[in-house]
Design a protein around this motif. Structure first.
Motif, PDB file in Angstrom:
ATOM      1  N   GLY A 102       9.701  27.212  -5.553  1.00  0.00           N
ATOM      2  CA  GLY A 102       8.815  26.285  -6.260  1.00  0.00           C
ATOM      3  C   GLY A 102       9.547  25.329  -7.183  1.00  0.00           C
ATOM      4  N   THR A 103      10.882  25.306  -7.122  1.00  0.00           N
ATOM      5  CA  THR A 103      11.621  24.341  -7.947  1.00  0.00           C
ATOM      6  C   THR A 103      11.898  23.052  -7.190  1.00  0.00           C
ATOM      7  OG1 THR A 103      13.800  25.192  -7.319  1.00  0.00           O
ATOM      8  CG2 THR A 103      12.761  26.167  -9.284  1.00  0.00           C
ATOM      9  N   ARG A 104      11.608  23.040  -5.900  1.00  0.00           N
ATOM     10  CA  ARG A 104      11.818  21.831  -5.098  1.00  0.00           C
ATOM     11  C   ARG A 104      10.534  21.487  -4.344  1.00  0.00           C
ATOM     12  NH1 ARG A 104      16.569  19.719  -1.733  1.00  0.00           N
ATOM     13  NH2 ARG A 104      17.635  21.316  -2.912  1.00  0.00           N
ATOM     14  N   ILE A 105      10.166  20.219  -4.440  1.00  0.00           N
ATOM     15  CA  ILE A 105       9.050  19.709  -3.664  1.00  0.00           C
ATOM     16  C   ILE A 105       9.606  18.606  -2.773  1.00  0.00           C
ATOM     17  CG2 ILE A 105       8.402  18.093  -5.505  1.00  0.00           C
ATOM     18  CD1 ILE A 105       5.487  18.387  -4.580  1.00  0.00           C
ATOM     19  N   THR A 106       9.186  18.609  -1.519  1.00  0.00           N
ATOM     20  CA  THR A 106       9.576  17.545  -0.595  1.00  0.00           C
ATOM     21  C   THR A 106       8.299  16.831  -0.174  1.00  0.00           C
ATOM     22  OG1 THR A 106      11.496  18.786   0.145  1.00  0.00           O
ATOM     23  CG2 THR A 106      10.760  16.974   1.564  1.00  0.00           C
ATOM     24  N   ILE A 107       8.312  15.533  -0.385  1.00  0.00           N
ATOM     25  CA  ILE A 107       7.152  14.695  -0.096  1.00  0.00           C
ATOM     26  C   ILE A 107       7.540  13.762   1.041  1.00  0.00           C
ATOM     27  CG2 ILE A 107       5.483  13.098  -1.087  1.00  0.00           C
ATOM     28  CD1 ILE A 107       6.410  14.091  -3.862  1.00  0.00           C
ATOM     29  N   PHE A 155      -1.818  11.335  -1.281  1.00  0.00           N
ATOM     30  CA  PHE A 155      -1.102  10.079  -1.050  1.00  0.00           C
ATOM     31  C   PHE A 155       0.101  10.203  -0.127  1.00  0.00           C
ATOM     32  CE2 PHE A 155      -3.654   8.987  -4.694  1.00  0.00           C
ATOM     33  CZ  PHE A 155      -4.049   7.700  -4.382  1.00  0.00           C
ATOM     34  N   ALA A 156       0.531  11.428   0.181  1.00  0.00           N
ATOM     35  CA  ALA A 156       1.669  11.639   1.081  1.00  0.00           C
ATOM     36  C   ALA A 156       1.167  12.145   2.422  1.00  0.00           C
ATOM     37  CB  ALA A 156       2.629  12.651   0.460  1.00  0.00           C
ATOM     38  N   ASP A 209       0.839  -1.202   0.000  1.00  0.00           N
ATOM     39  CA  ASP A 209       0.000   0.000   0.000  1.00  0.00           C
ATOM     40  C   ASP A 209       0.870   1.246   0.000  1.00  0.00           C
ATOM     41  OD1 ASP A 209      -2.360  -1.441  -0.045  1.00  0.00           O
ATOM     42  OD2 ASP A 209      -2.654  -1.333   2.128  1.00  0.00           O
ATOM     43  N   MET A 210       1.885   1.259   0.860  1.00  0.00           N
ATOM     44  CA  MET A 210       2.796   2.399   0.928  1.00  0.00           C
ATOM     45  C   MET A 210       3.577   2.512  -0.381  1.00  0.00           C
ATOM     46  SD  MET A 210       3.884   5.023   2.564  1.00  0.00           S
ATOM     47  CE  MET A 210       3.118   4.777   4.152  1.00  0.00           C
ATOM     48  N   TYR A 211       3.959   1.383  -0.961  1.00  0.00           N
ATOM     49  CA  TYR A 211       4.652   1.370  -2.247  1.00  0.00           C
ATOM     50  C   TYR A 211       3.824   2.119  -3.295  1.00  0.00           C
ATOM     51  CZ  TYR A 211       6.825  -0.391  -6.539  1.00  0.00           C
ATOM     52  OH  TYR A 211       7.438  -0.484  -7.768  1.00  0.00           O
ATOM     53  N   GLY A 212       2.546   1.801  -3.367  1.00  0.00           N
ATOM     54  CA  GLY A 212       1.658   2.454  -4.336  1.00  0.00           C
ATOM     55  C   GLY A 212       1.561   3.954  -4.104  1.00  0.00           C
ATOM     56  N   ASN A 213       1.442   4.356  -2.847  1.00  0.00           N
ATOM     57  CA  ASN A 213       1.362   5.782  -2.518  1.00  0.00           C
ATOM     58  C   ASN A 213       2.634   6.516  -2.926  1.00  0.00           C
ATOM     59  OD1 ASN A 213      -1.107   5.199  -1.355  1.00  0.00           O
ATOM     60  ND2 ASN A 213      -0.425   5.506   0.738  1.00  0.00           N
ATOM     61  N   ILE A 214       3.776   5.922  -2.608  1.00  0.00           N
ATOM     62  CA  ILE A 214       5.062   6.548  -2.922  1.00  0.00           C
ATOM     63  C   ILE A 214       5.255   6.618  -4.436  1.00  0.00           C
ATOM     64  CG2 ILE A 214       7.569   6.281  -2.742  1.00  0.00           C
ATOM     65  CD1 ILE A 214       7.033   5.062   0.087  1.00  0.00           C
TER      66      ILE A 214
END
Length: 139
Positions: A126-131, A116-117, A37-42
């Motif tokens: 806005g050039t970097r996103i951290t999930i 999902f995160a 499940d976590m695999y799918g979200n990531i």
């Protein structure tokens, strides 16, 4: 003491490079041991972020790169995706759930990442996103 480790991947800004994200998530799963499940979200969140970085951030300019860095700091997995574009203001994005946007083809990537995160943040103009994902260590 905090256990921290890191993995990285650099992609050129060609749409074909998005297919490399799945093998990167495979590596992360082997490394950390999260469930399917976590695999799918990531996978979904990273595919969206990398696609946005290639298409919208770098305008598919193959001279520009997308940098992915995953840091496992128990209990979190933090993945940063950085492009070499001009950046954007995430608050300027239209709400994909508004009636006038429901039938539009694009505009759902950021919304999906946020669903999902556990946390999504923007930096570097806005050039970097951290999930961030909270990983259940009981698995």
């Amino acid at each position: 003491m905090t256990k921290q480790t890191k993995k990285s991947l650099t992609l050129t800004s060609s749409f074909e490079q998005v297919s490399r994200v799945e093998s990167f998530v495979d590596e992360l799963q082997e490394w950390i041991g999260f469930d399917q499940d976590m695999y799918g979200n990531i996978l979904l969140a990273l595919n969206e972020a990398v696609t946005n970085a290639i298409v919208h951030g770098n305008n598919e300019d193959e001279q520009k790169n997308v940098f992915i860095t995953a840091v496992h700091e128990v209990p979190k997995l933090k993945v940063s995706i950085q492009d070499e574009g001009k950046g954007f203001d995430p608050s300027s994005l239209p709400d994909p759930l508004e009636d006038e946007n429901l039938l539009k083809e694009g505009g759902r990537g950021v919304y999906l990442m946020e669903q999902f995160a556990d946390e999504v943040t923007y930096s570097e103009g806005g050039t970097r996103i951290t999930i961030e994902f909270l990983i259940d260590e009981q698995q």
